[in-house]
Design a protein around this motif. Structure first.
Motif, PDB file in Angstrom:
ATOM      1  N   HIS A 160      27.596 -18.789 -39.888  1.00  0.00           N
ATOM      2  CA  HIS A 160      27.002 -19.626 -40.932  1.00  0.00           C
ATOM      3  C   HIS A 160      28.012 -20.313 -41.847  1.00  0.00           C
ATOM      4  N   SER A 161      29.303 -20.040 -41.697  1.00  0.00           N
ATOM      5  CA  SER A 161      30.304 -20.575 -42.637  1.00  0.00           C
ATOM      6  C   SER A 161      30.217 -22.098 -42.838  1.00  0.00           C
TER       7      SER A 161
ATOM      8  N   PHE B 149      19.819 -16.975 -40.181  1.00  0.00           N
ATOM      9  CA  PHE B 149      21.198 -16.486 -40.166  1.00  0.00           C
ATOM     10  C   PHE B 149      21.529 -15.736 -38.873  1.00  0.00           C
ATOM     11  N   GLY B 150      20.564 -14.993 -38.345  1.00  0.00           N
ATOM     12  CA  GLY B 150      20.826 -14.178 -37.158  1.00  0.00           C
ATOM     13  C   GLY B 150      19.585 -13.400 -36.805  1.00  0.00           C
ATOM     14  N   GLU B 151      19.668 -12.614 -35.727  1.00  0.00           N
ATOM     15  CA  GLU B 151      18.478 -11.886 -35.290  1.00  0.00           C
ATOM     16  C   GLU B 151      18.050 -10.865 -36.344  1.00  0.00           C
ATOM     17  N   PRO B 152      16.749 -10.846 -36.688  1.00  0.00           N
ATOM     18  CA  PRO B 152      16.256  -9.885 -37.681  1.00  0.00           C
ATOM     19  C   PRO B 152      16.009  -8.524 -37.030  1.00  0.00           C
ATOM     20  N   VAL B 153      15.601  -7.550 -37.835  1.00  0.00           N
ATOM     21  CA  VAL B 153      15.309  -6.219 -37.295  1.00  0.00           C
ATOM     22  C   VAL B 153      13.886  -6.190 -36.741  1.00  0.00           C
TER      23      VAL B 153
ATOM     24  N   LEU C  68      17.698 -24.698 -40.469  1.00  0.00           N
ATOM     25  CA  LEU C  68      19.136 -24.592 -40.198  1.00  0.00           C
ATOM     26  C   LEU C  68      19.342 -23.277 -39.460  1.00  0.00           C
ATOM     27  N   ALA C  69      19.821 -23.334 -38.215  1.00  0.00           N
ATOM     28  CA  ALA C  69      19.969 -22.119 -37.414  1.00  0.00           C
ATOM     29  C   ALA C  69      21.436 -21.856 -37.103  1.00  0.00           C
ATOM     30  N   CYS C  70      21.838 -20.594 -37.265  1.00  0.00           N
ATOM     31  CA  CYS C  70      23.215 -20.181 -37.021  1.00  0.00           C
ATOM     32  C   CYS C  70      23.248 -19.221 -35.830  1.00  0.00           C
TER      33      CYS C  70
END
Length: 362
Positions: A51-52, A126-130, A164-166
């Motif tokens: 995500h930077s 930001f990333g895969e969730p739980v 916005l996907a990282c």
């Protein structure tokens, strides 16, 4: 490998950037982790998380954004410049009737109506969730309700709120013998659900992380900053991108190499039109970034190592390798030549030695 790259005091004597599609931590935490693992000094400025590059997307920084993923998602969002953030957990708490899959988490009594909750104006993945089912349901609710998931559904808004996907990695290599599902798999689920429910394609305002060119350009920018700080006089001509995943590390490095080649010919616009990401917003950001740092870099060499996702079988012909199943994201057209690395070596130490040999370094 890193002893070769470091001087006697444990500082890197060659500009190095650690480019990861991980995003569930802070840059400072990843820098500490790398410093301990490698026995040398790694600064947060040498780490690029998936995500930077969102720091560049200032047009969204004032909006109220829903953030999904795990780890310090709120802190990451604020550090990137976002001012108003809502987490999946906060949304679930505000609207307890939305999350219905897990029977044990359903409210026992009808909760009072929610008041004063802000309208959501965009989504950051930001990333895969739980809990995938909770995130998939609530993200879909936000998109279908135009940011007001407590409201009754009238017409489905389209185009939907900006996303916005990282990190687009379908798979990643952990301690298990087989690769594990990555954030790309979660995105695939979200895209499929959205299309099945609405009949329309899910659109992204930006896809960042490897193999996006803006991520590699950001890496180039940081490498050139390091070279200046270290007092390098000669301009950097070549970047060496070392990785274990043909579909993200190699594909991204080769895509960026194509971008560099077209930029040299003063045909940046034409080059981006020809690239697999034709009309993507990150192409525009790449152009902006290009103007921010000097353009001495001529190529980006991809070096594939055999210690992770990729396992080199000497009996497999290049033709068979090129016909492999495309694990890349839906919005990146498959070009078999882009998954073929400039070099294949056993491990990172071999990769470093190869770069030294190519540069005539001792």
């Amino acid at each position: 490998a890193f002893q070769r790259l470091a001087d006697g005091s444990g500082r890197l004597r060659v500009p190095v950037v650690f480019l990861t599609n991980a995003g569930n931590c802070l840059r400072s935490a990843k820098a500490r982790e790398l410093s301990q693992a490698l026995g040398l000094e790694v600064s947060p400025e040498q780490v690029i998380l998936s995500h930077s590059p969102l720091q560049l997307f200032s047009q969204f920084h004032q909006r109220c954004m829903l953030v999904a993923g795990q780890g310090p998602v709120e802190e990451n969002a604020y550090n990137l410049g976002f001012k108003h953030v809502v987490t999946i957990e906060a949304l679930r708490k505000a609207y307890p009737l939305l999350d219905m899959v897990d029977l044990s988490r359903r409210p026992k009594e009808l909760p009072p109506p929610t008041t004063g909750f802000p309208t959501i104006e965009g989504v950051i993945l930001f990333g895969e969730p739980v809990r995938w089912e909770t995130s998939l349901q609530l993200i879909a609710d936000v998109l279908l309700s135009n940011g007001n998931p407590g409201a009754e559904l009238q017409d489905v808004p389209y185009p939907h709120l900006p996303i916005l996907a990282c990190n687009m990695d379908l798979l990643w290599m952990a301690e298990a013998k087989m690769p594990r599902f990555g954030h790309g798999t979660f995105l695939l689920c979200l895209e499929s659900i959205y299309k099945k429910v609405t009949g329309r394609e899910l659109k992204y305002e930006a896809l960042i992380g490897k193999p996006s060119p803006v991520t590699y350009h950001y890496a180039q920018y940081l490498i050139q900053k390091q070279a200046e700080k270290q007092g390098w006089k000669a301009p950097i001509r070549r970047l060496y991108a070392v990785g274990d995943n043909p579909m993200s590390d190699v594909y991204g490095a080769n895509l960026y190499n194509n971008y560099l080649k077209s930029a040299q010919q003063n045909q940046v616009q034409a080059g981006l039109k020809r690239s697999p990401q034709a009309a993507s917003p990150q192409a525009e950001v790449s152009l902006e970034l290009r103007n921010d740092c000097n353009n001495s870099v001529e190529s980006c060499e991809s070096i594939l190592v055999c210690t992770g996702v990729y396992r080199h079988d000497v009996n497999v012909s290049k033709k068979t390798e090129a016909c492999t199943v495309f694990h890349g994201h839906r919005d990146f057209c498959f070009d078999p030549s882009l998954v073929e690395a400039s070099y294949i070596v056993q491990d990172v130490d071999d990769a470093v030695q190869l770069a030294f040999k190519k540069e005539n370094w001792s």
